[in-house]
Design a protein around this motif. Structure first.
Motif, PDB file in Angstrom:
ATOM      1  N   GLY A  23      23.612 -19.543 -29.157  1.00 61.25           N
ATOM      2  CA  GLY A  23      22.479 -18.886 -28.523  1.00 61.25           C
ATOM      3  C   GLY A  23      22.561 -17.371 -28.530  1.00 61.25           C
ATOM      4  O   GLY A  23      21.717 -16.698 -27.960  1.00 61.25           O
ATOM      5  N   GLU A  24      23.567 -16.802 -29.178  1.00 60.63           N
ATOM      6  CA  GLU A  24      23.766 -15.347 -29.236  1.00 60.63           C
ATOM      7  C   GLU A  24      22.968 -14.784 -30.416  1.00 60.63           C
ATOM      8  O   GLU A  24      23.382 -14.919 -31.556  1.00 60.63           O
ATOM      9  N   PRO A  25      21.823 -14.185 -30.133  1.00 57.88           N
ATOM     10  CA  PRO A  25      20.999 -13.664 -31.221  1.00 57.88           C
ATOM     11  C   PRO A  25      21.287 -12.206 -31.557  1.00 57.88           C
ATOM     12  O   PRO A  25      20.615 -11.619 -32.392  1.00 57.88           O
ATOM     13  N   PHE A  26      22.279 -11.609 -30.917  1.00 56.78           N
ATOM     14  CA  PHE A  26      22.419 -10.165 -30.977  1.00 56.78           C
ATOM     15  C   PHE A  26      23.264  -9.633 -32.130  1.00 56.78           C
ATOM     16  O   PHE A  26      23.132  -8.478 -32.493  1.00 56.78           O
ATOM     17  N   VAL A  27      24.177 -10.417 -32.687  1.00 56.08           N
ATOM     18  CA  VAL A  27      25.093  -9.919 -33.710  1.00 56.08           C
ATOM     19  C   VAL A  27      24.824 -10.629 -35.032  1.00 56.08           C
ATOM     20  O   VAL A  27      24.709 -11.848 -35.070  1.00 56.08           O
ATOM     21  N   ALA A  28      24.760  -9.854 -36.107  1.00 56.22           N
ATOM     22  CA  ALA A  28      24.554 -10.427 -37.436  1.00 56.22           C
ATOM     23  C   ALA A  28      25.752 -11.289 -37.833  1.00 56.22           C
ATOM     24  O   ALA A  28      26.883 -11.015 -37.413  1.00 56.22           O
ATOM     25  N   PRO A  29      25.532 -12.305 -38.651  1.00 61.92           N
ATOM     26  CA  PRO A  29      26.662 -13.108 -39.152  1.00 61.92           C
ATOM     27  C   PRO A  29      27.620 -12.231 -39.959  1.00 61.92           C
ATOM     28  O   PRO A  29      27.209 -11.238 -40.572  1.00 61.92           O
ATOM     29  N   ASP A 107      35.038  13.136 -33.023  1.00 62.27           N
ATOM     30  CA  ASP A 107      34.976  13.459 -31.606  1.00 62.27           C
ATOM     31  C   ASP A 107      34.379  12.365 -30.741  1.00 62.27           C
ATOM     32  O   ASP A 107      34.495  12.422 -29.521  1.00 62.27           O
ATOM     33  N   ALA A 108      33.677  11.402 -31.356  1.00 61.11           N
ATOM     34  CA  ALA A 108      32.963  10.416 -30.546  1.00 61.11           C
ATOM     35  C   ALA A 108      32.843   9.082 -31.269  1.00 61.11           C
ATOM     36  O   ALA A 108      32.814   9.024 -32.502  1.00 61.11           O
ATOM     37  N   LEU A 109      32.780   8.045 -30.458  1.00 59.56           N
ATOM     38  CA  LEU A 109      32.425   6.700 -30.919  1.00 59.56           C
ATOM     39  C   LEU A 109      31.014   6.428 -30.416  1.00 59.56           C
ATOM     40  O   LEU A 109      30.686   6.750 -29.272  1.00 59.56           O
ATOM     41  N   VAL A 110      30.197   5.827 -31.256  1.00 58.63           N
ATOM     42  CA  VAL A 110      28.839   5.481 -30.889  1.00 58.63           C
ATOM     43  C   VAL A 110      28.617   4.015 -31.213  1.00 58.63           C
ATOM     44  O   VAL A 110      29.128   3.505 -32.215  1.00 58.63           O
ATOM     45  N   LEU A 111      27.892   3.342 -30.349  1.00 59.48           N
ATOM     46  CA  LEU A 111      27.521   1.951 -30.591  1.00 59.48           C
ATOM     47  C   LEU A 111      26.168   1.702 -29.963  1.00 59.48           C
ATOM     48  O   LEU A 111      25.625   2.560 -29.261  1.00 59.48           O
ATOM     49  N   SER A 112      25.610   0.541 -30.223  1.00 59.03           N
ATOM     50  CA  SER A 112      24.323   0.206 -29.612  1.00 59.03           C
ATOM     51  C   SER A 112      24.298  -1.280 -29.308  1.00 59.03           C
ATOM     52  O   SER A 112      25.079  -2.054 -29.856  1.00 59.03           O
ATOM     53  N   TYR A 113      23.404  -1.644 -28.428  1.00 59.53           N
ATOM     54  CA  TYR A 113      23.246  -3.051 -28.076  1.00 59.53           C
ATOM     55  C   TYR A 113      21.772  -3.339 -27.824  1.00 59.53           C
ATOM     56  O   TYR A 113      20.987  -2.443 -27.495  1.00 59.53           O
ATOM     57  N   VAL A 114      21.417  -4.590 -28.000  1.00 59.05           N
ATOM     58  CA  VAL A 114      20.046  -5.030 -27.783  1.00 59.05           C
ATOM     59  C   VAL A 114      19.798  -5.092 -26.279  1.00 59.05           C
ATOM     60  O   VAL A 114      20.606  -5.676 -25.542  1.00 59.05           O
ATOM     61  N   PRO A 115      18.707  -4.491 -25.789  1.00 56.70           N
ATOM     62  CA  PRO A 115      18.397  -4.593 -24.361  1.00 56.70           C
ATOM     63  C   PRO A 115      18.383  -6.071 -23.941  1.00 56.70           C
ATOM     64  O   PRO A 115      17.868  -6.924 -24.650  1.00 56.70           O
ATOM     65  N   GLY A 116      18.997  -6.334 -22.816  1.00 50.51           N
ATOM     66  CA  GLY A 116      19.092  -7.706 -22.331  1.00 50.51           C
ATOM     67  C   GLY A 116      20.461  -8.319 -22.575  1.00 50.51           C
ATOM     68  O   GLY A 116      20.801  -9.341 -21.988  1.00 50.51           O
ATOM     69  N   ASN A 117      21.277  -7.685 -23.418  1.00 51.06           N
ATOM     70  CA  ASN A 117      22.629  -8.177 -23.654  1.00 51.06           C
ATOM     71  C   ASN A 117      23.537  -7.574 -22.578  1.00 51.06           C
ATOM     72  O   ASN A 117      24.289  -6.638 -22.817  1.00 51.06           O
ATOM     73  N   ALA A 118      23.431  -8.140 -21.383  1.00 54.72           N
ATOM     74  CA  ALA A 118      24.146  -7.600 -20.219  1.00 54.72           C
ATOM     75  C   ALA A 118      25.657  -7.662 -20.389  1.00 54.72           C
ATOM     76  O   ALA A 118      26.371  -6.770 -19.925  1.00 54.72           O
ATOM     77  N   ALA A 119      26.146  -8.686 -21.066  1.00 55.82           N
ATOM     78  CA  ALA A 119      27.595  -8.815 -21.258  1.00 55.82           C
ATOM     79  C   ALA A 119      28.124  -7.648 -22.094  1.00 55.82           C
ATOM     80  O   ALA A 119      29.135  -7.030 -21.746  1.00 55.82           O
ATOM     81  N   ALA A 120      27.431  -7.329 -23.184  1.00 51.68           N
ATOM     82  CA  ALA A 120      27.862  -6.212 -24.028  1.00 51.68           C
ATOM     83  C   ALA A 120      27.782  -4.899 -23.261  1.00 51.68           C
ATOM     84  O   ALA A 120      28.721  -4.094 -23.285  1.00 51.68           O
ATOM     85  N   GLU A 121      26.679  -4.683 -22.560  1.00 47.13           N
ATOM     86  CA  GLU A 121      26.529  -3.444 -21.793  1.00 47.13           C
ATOM     87  C   GLU A 121      27.671  -3.291 -20.789  1.00 47.13           C
ATOM     88  O   GLU A 121      28.251  -2.207 -20.653  1.00 47.13           O
ATOM     89  N   HIS A 122      28.025  -4.363 -20.107  1.00 47.83           N
ATOM     90  CA  HIS A 122      29.104  -4.320 -19.115  1.00 47.83           C
ATOM     91  C   HIS A 122      30.432  -3.924 -19.767  1.00 47.83           C
ATOM     92  O   HIS A 122      31.143  -3.046 -19.266  1.00 47.83           O
ATOM     93  N   VAL A 123      30.764  -4.571 -20.874  1.00 50.48           N
ATOM     94  CA  VAL A 123      32.032  -4.280 -21.561  1.00 50.48           C
ATOM     95  C   VAL A 123      32.058  -2.834 -22.037  1.00 50.48           C
ATOM     96  O   VAL A 123      33.061  -2.135 -21.878  1.00 50.48           O
TER      97      VAL A 123
END
Length: 152
Positions: A23-29, A107-123
């Motif tokens: 049911g995880e639609p957020f990460v590509a295979p 100098d920086a790491l950047v990442l993004s997440y799909v809104p609604g992916n609360a688990a990823a945002e928390h981590v």
């Protein structure tokens, strides 16, 4: 102990078999991620890696370097369902943060997440990433800023 290893003949098919949680639609295979890495192979800016806990394959991560901006993107992280909530995502972020801090070219790491992916945002927040206010292709962008200045 969590560590990253290159993807090669020894683990290629195992990495391909890693599946995102049900049911995880957020990460590509991983097949898509490895194909994308292959597309950028001549630039040497995309770096896929297998995540291991000792000898057990527990996930996949892929970064993309943007040297002109002194930024390393965390393009993908995939932890299969059987390994979720065991600290592998956080452990992988910690490794990438340590590598950032040791690298004078970034100098920086950047990442993004799909809104609604609360688990990823928390981590990501727990690891020290902060929202930038940017939305990229519908995803919330977060940044981890290396605290010490490494360049003039």
């Amino acid at each position: 102990m969590i560590h990253l290893e290159s993807i090669d003949r020894r683990n290629f098919y195992q990495v391909l078999e890693l599946e995102r949680p049900a049911g995880e639609p957020f990460v590509a295979p991983n097949s898509v991620s490895l194909a994308e890495a292959w597309l950028y192979r001549d630039e040497n800016t995309v770096h896929p890696a297998a995540i291991y806990d000792d000898d057990t394959l527990v996930g996949f991560v892929m970064t993309h370097d943007r040297p002109e901006e002194r930024i390393r993107d965390i393009w993908r992280i995939l932890i299969p369902e059987r390994f979720v909530n065991r600290g592998y995502g956080s452990g992988t972020l910690a490794i990438l943060i340590r590598r950032l801090c040791a690298d004078p070219d970034y100098d920086a790491l950047v990442l993004s997440y799909v809104p609604g992916n609360a688990a990823a945002e928390h981590v990501y927040r727990k690891a020290g990433f902060q929202p930038t206010g940017e939305i990229d292709d519908g995803e919330v962008v977060m940044r981890y800023e290396e605290s010490g200045q490494k360049h003039g």
